[in-house]
Design a protein around this motif. Structure first.
Motif, mmCIF file in Angstrom:
data_model
loop_
_atom_site.group_PDB
_atom_site.id
_atom_site.type_symbol
_atom_site.label_atom_id
_atom_site.label_comp_id
_atom_site.label_asym_id
_atom_site.label_seq_id
_atom_site.Cartn_x
_atom_site.Cartn_y
_atom_site.Cartn_z
ATOM 1 N N CYS A 147 0.675 -1.142 -0.148
ATOM 2 C CA CYS A 147 0.019 0.224 0.035
ATOM 3 C C CYS A 147 0.774 1.082 -0.189
ATOM 4 N N HIS A 149 -0.250 4.313 1.182
ATOM 5 C CA HIS A 149 -0.541 5.221 1.933
ATOM 6 C C HIS A 149 0.011 4.890 3.370
ATOM 7 N N ARG A 150 -0.202 5.670 4.293
ATOM 8 C CA ARG A 150 0.737 5.730 5.536
ATOM 9 C C ARG A 150 -0.549 5.981 6.502
ATOM 10 N N CYS A 151 -1.656 5.420 6.648
ATOM 11 C CA CYS A 151 -2.653 5.711 7.583
ATOM 12 C C CYS A 151 -1.940 5.535 9.068
ATOM 13 N N PHE A 153 -2.759 4.693 11.775
ATOM 14 C CA PHE A 153 -3.260 3.502 12.866
ATOM 15 C C PHE A 153 -2.600 2.312 12.112
ATOM 16 N N CYS A 154 -2.106 2.191 11.212
ATOM 17 C CA CYS A 154 -1.663 0.836 10.408
ATOM 18 C C CYS A 154 -0.294 0.589 10.205
ATOM 19 N N ILE A 156 0.550 -1.999 8.201
ATOM 20 C CA ILE A 156 0.623 -2.945 6.972
ATOM 21 C C ILE A 156 1.600 -2.463 5.965
ATOM 22 N N PRO A 157 1.773 -1.086 5.875
ATOM 23 C CA PRO A 157 2.997 -0.937 4.687
ATOM 24 C C PRO A 157 4.011 -1.032 5.064
ATOM 25 N N GLN A 191 -5.041 -4.341 -0.740
ATOM 26 C CA GLN A 191 -4.940 -3.215 0.427
ATOM 27 C C GLN A 191 -5.639 -2.087 -0.118
ATOM 28 N N TYR A 236 -11.526 2.990 -2.307
ATOM 29 C CA TYR A 236 -11.419 4.317 -1.757
ATOM 30 C C TYR A 236 -12.324 5.207 -2.639
ATOM 31 N N ARG A 274 -6.039 9.321 6.384
ATOM 32 C CA ARG A 274 -6.725 8.556 5.378
ATOM 33 C C ARG A 274 -6.659 8.817 3.990
ATOM 34 N N PRO A 275 -6.537 8.019 3.220
ATOM 35 C CA PRO A 275 -6.887 8.255 1.708
ATOM 36 C C PRO A 275 -8.149 8.870 1.164
HETATM 37 S S1 SF4 Z 1 -5.108 1.154 6.441
HETATM 38 FE FE1 SF4 Z 1 -5.252 0.338 4.311
HETATM 39 S S2 SF4 Z 1 -4.999 2.354 3.095
HETATM 40 FE FE2 SF4 Z 1 -4.273 2.901 5.238
HETATM 41 S S3 SF4 Z 1 -2.039 2.468 5.197
HETATM 42 FE FE3 SF4 Z 1 -2.919 0.471 6.037
HETATM 43 S S4 SF4 Z 1 -3.354 -0.799 4.219
HETATM 44 FE FE4 SF4 Z 1 -3.006 1.400 3.484
#
Ligand code: SF4
Length: 448
Positions: A147, A149-151, A153-154, A156-157, A191, A236, A274-275
């Motif tokens: 992904c 993005h750099r949310c 709370f996340c 995942i990246p 994602q 999104y 958020r995106p």
């Molecule tokens: S919440 Fe989704 S869009 Fe945001 S950084 Fe995590 S994977 Fe990417």
């Protein structure tokens, strides 16, 4: 000589499930068998999840169980990024790899359970659609990893890296194999599905001799020609998504969008990074509904994010009442190790989080129930997942229900003849007779 057997434990989200399917397919191609239990396995692979604390604990418990039941364990998946944590609790694991590390997992398997020498990959049959862990009639199609993005709370990246899309020819080939194998519903996942192809600069590719761009709308249009249900997850509300609504209105793909809005207050969305946080989503929803009145929107939200005031929460509640989404999940914010949001000021006390969660769910339940009531009397096509033979009921889903996360359509009062004729994966026409907060009840009209 009998083939070596590998046990497999698959945890986590649909994206992790697809990773598991890829590893299982490769194991079968190389001549390994998949063991049905720990005791019959020469080694066990545990595909873990590291998204939230409860998932981390579940993964650590699964590793512990595999070690005590079998002893030889390879760990892969999102939690694999934190090798130190795994080793501190389970020092005897043979190998730890991160997410999407298919080759590393295979290398580790080769090291501890050598491949059968006489195996011939051209003679041993592996179905071209690979090994799937979902029921035969639906399948997840992962179109990209990572992904951009750099949310806040996340993580995942940092676990999975930036967006890497699969070329469209490759995705379509997998989709075609799934359809040829009898799949009736394809669930598109990643994602950030609407960002598909950005990293490839929408590169031109070929499928069936046809030139196609590796682009979200082109992918949806091509999948829409396959004659099966196509359901989009993790989209999104970018402006370019509007074009996909036309495909839904034309009946090419299911009029269903899974959009993880997470919040509505512009201030909180900004704190979340958020995106598409600046898009006017209520306006966009109105346009989508005018183009495609049947569209169903599912979403998830987080309440009690750091810095969320009563005013922000009220904004969210009012937005929710206006947006009238069909399916909604809600979580109270919980810090994830390594997430930027942990360092934000003004964390919301747990009791306030809980009361906001309850207020949110109460408001949404009324909306969901009203929306389901509106379906009574309608005739819908549904896909049968399974049967409750004792009560002469088929458990099905309509276009409005994704497997695992949404509700069901219970087809009641089936005759013995219906029950002997119908099977999982059949599409049938029903009339909706009743509804509760989450599910619909129906009578069979025709088998399609
Ligand atoms: S919440 Fe989704 S869009 Fe945001 S950084 Fe995590 S994977 Fe990417």
């Amino acid at each position: 000589m009998s083939s070596p057997k590998v046990g497999f434990v698959s945890l986590g989200c649909p994206k992790a499930l697809v990773d598991s399917e890829r590893i299982l397919t490769q194991l079968r191609i190389e001549g390994y068998e998949v063991a049905a239990d720990y005791s019959g396995a020469d080694l066990v692979v545990v595909n873990t999840c590291g998204f939230i604390e409860s998932a981390v604990q579940e993964s650590l418990d699964a590793i512990g169980e595999a070690i005590s039941e079998n002893g030889k364990v390879i760990v892969t998946g999102c939690l694999g990024k934190d090798e130190a944590k795994i080793r501190s609790m389970h020092p005897s694991v043979l190998k730890v790899t991160g997410p999407q590390a298919y080759q590393d997992v295979m290398n580790a398997v080769h090291e501890y359970v050598p491949q059968p020498p006489e195996h011939n990959p051209y003679l041993d049959l592996v179905p071209p659609q690979g090994i799937r862990l979902t029921p035969k009639h639906y399948a997840y199609l992962k179109i990209s990893e990572g992904c951009n993005h750099r949310c806040t709370f996340c993580i995942i990246p940092s676990l999975r890296g930036d967006l890497v899309s699969r070329p469209i020819g490759n995705v379509m080939e997998e989709a075609q194999n799934l359809v040829n194998a009898g799949v009736k519903e394809i669930l598109v996942i990643s994602q950030d599905t609407s960002a598909y192809g950005v990293d490839l600069k929408y590169k031109l590719d070929f499928w069936n001799g046809q030139p196609l761009k590796s682009k979200f709308i082109d992918l949806c249009a091509a999948l829409g020609q396959m004659g099966v249900w196509v359901r989009l997850h993790y989209v999104y509300p970018y402006p370019h998504v509007d074009a996909v609504i036309d495909l839904m209105a034309e009946g090419k793909i299911l009029p269903y969008l899974d959009i993880p809005f997470q919040h509505a207050s512009p201030r909180i969305l900004q704190l979340m990074k958020r995106p598409a946080h600046s898009e006017n989503t209520l306006e966009r929803l109105a346009v989508w509904r005018s183009k495609c009145p049947d569209i169903v929107i599912r979403s998830t939200f987080v309440v009690g994010f750091p810095g969320e005031t009563e005013e922000d929460f009220e904004y969210l509640l009012n937005w929710l009442k206006e947006a009238r989404l069909d399916r909604v999940g809600c979580f109270t914010y919980s810090p994830v190790e390594g997430a930027v949001a942990n360092d934000l000021p003004d964390h919301v006390p747990v009791d306030v989080q809980q009361s906001r969660y309850e207020r949110f769910m109460e408001a949404q339940q009324i909306i969901s129930a009203q929306k389901l009531q509106e379906r009574i009397g309608r005739t819908l096509t549904v896909l049968i997942d399974e049967f409750d033979l004792e009560h002469s009921v088929a458990i099905a889903r309509s276009y409005a229900d994704a497997p695992e996360i949404d509700g069901h359509v219970y087809i009641e009062d089936l005759t013995t003849e219906d029950l002997s004729r119908l099977k999982s994966g059949d599409k049938v026409t029903v009339t909706i007779t009743d509804a509760d907060e989450y599910d619909l009840y129906a009578n069979l009209v025709t088998t399609n």
